[in-house]
Design an enzyme around this catalytic site. Sequence first.
Site, PDB file in Angstrom:
ATOM      1  N   SER A  96       0.625  -1.443   0.102  1.00  0.00           N
ATOM      2  CA  SER A  96       0.065   0.078   0.119  1.00  0.00           C
ATOM      3  C   SER A  96       0.793   1.184  -0.028  1.00  0.00           C
ATOM      4  CB  SER A  96      -1.091   0.128   1.322  1.00  0.00           C
ATOM      5  OG  SER A  96      -1.785   0.877   1.165  1.00  0.00           O
ATOM      6  N   ASP A 220     -10.578  -5.590  -3.602  1.00  0.00           N
ATOM      7  CA  ASP A 220      -9.827  -4.265  -2.846  1.00  0.00           C
ATOM      8  C   ASP A 220     -10.780  -2.984  -2.904  1.00  0.00           C
ATOM      9  OD1 ASP A 220      -8.032  -2.333  -1.817  1.00  0.00           O
ATOM     10  OD2 ASP A 220      -6.424  -3.556  -2.625  1.00  0.00           O
ATOM     11  N   HIS A 248      -7.817  -5.600   0.412  1.00  0.00           N
ATOM     12  CA  HIS A 248      -6.727  -4.899   0.387  1.00  0.00           C
ATOM     13  C   HIS A 248      -5.780  -5.704   1.067  1.00  0.00           C
ATOM     14  CE1 HIS A 248      -4.287  -1.434  -0.193  1.00  0.00           C
ATOM     15  NE2 HIS A 248      -4.176  -1.221   1.074  1.00  0.00           N
TER      16      HIS A 248
END
Length: 268
Positions: A96, A220, A248
């Site tokens: 991320s 996600d 995610h």
Amino acid sequence: MKKTIKGKRNHTIAVEDIGEGKPLVFLHGWPFDHRMFEYQYNYFLPRGYRIIGVDLRGFGDSDLVIEEYSYNELADDVKSVMEELQLEEAILVGFSMGAATAVRYMARHQSYGVQKLILISAAAPQFVKRPYYLTGWKKADITQVIEQIQINRPKMIQDFVKQLFHEKPYAVYRDWLINTALKASSYGTLLSAIMMREEDLSKDLEKITVSTLICHGEKDQICSYQLTEEMSQLIPQNLVVPFKKSGHAIFHDETDKLNRTMLRFAQK
């Protein structure tokens, strides 16, 4: 072994360095710290890899530097770690925000010390929508998160963690992640959210010269799977692996598949 490394602003960067063998350098996501990768650490350590977990500034045990908070500065912190530990032919792994940091590092420091790159649920090339860019969060939604950090950070973190998963986690695991996020500096959490709202990594992706593995969950809700199409078009050498059952938090939803995919890529 836990280590502290000095950054260029004379701040300390907390690093966990354990094991021997080929180095895997892990950059965590927002708003966690290096501990979020524990199931990757447990998998790779007995397979002969050296694990290096970095706490980004303001997270975990690393100092917060309020004078400057940008992907350039985070990338420079990673460079300090690479130089201090004299790493060569490492595999850089980012999740991320950590993946976005890895992208900037590769472009800003010409892949220094890195042989391969792994991007997991990457917040790249951009995290928010713009008039010329239609993938991502609305800028107003990120601004609302920033406002929530200032008035009720525990509630904001709790709501954010709930969005991470496709496969619902045990409550005790969810609570552990929340507690990990609560350890972060409140102001560092805020500054990094502003950074993600404002920065653009499109040109950085084009400068990546090493073989790159892109792992992304099809479910996600934080960083849309559509981002993989853009990353694959911009990064010259890449392999995209979709995770059909993941949100995610691939590291939770499909832990075994993620670990096996990373190992195959590392061994090539």
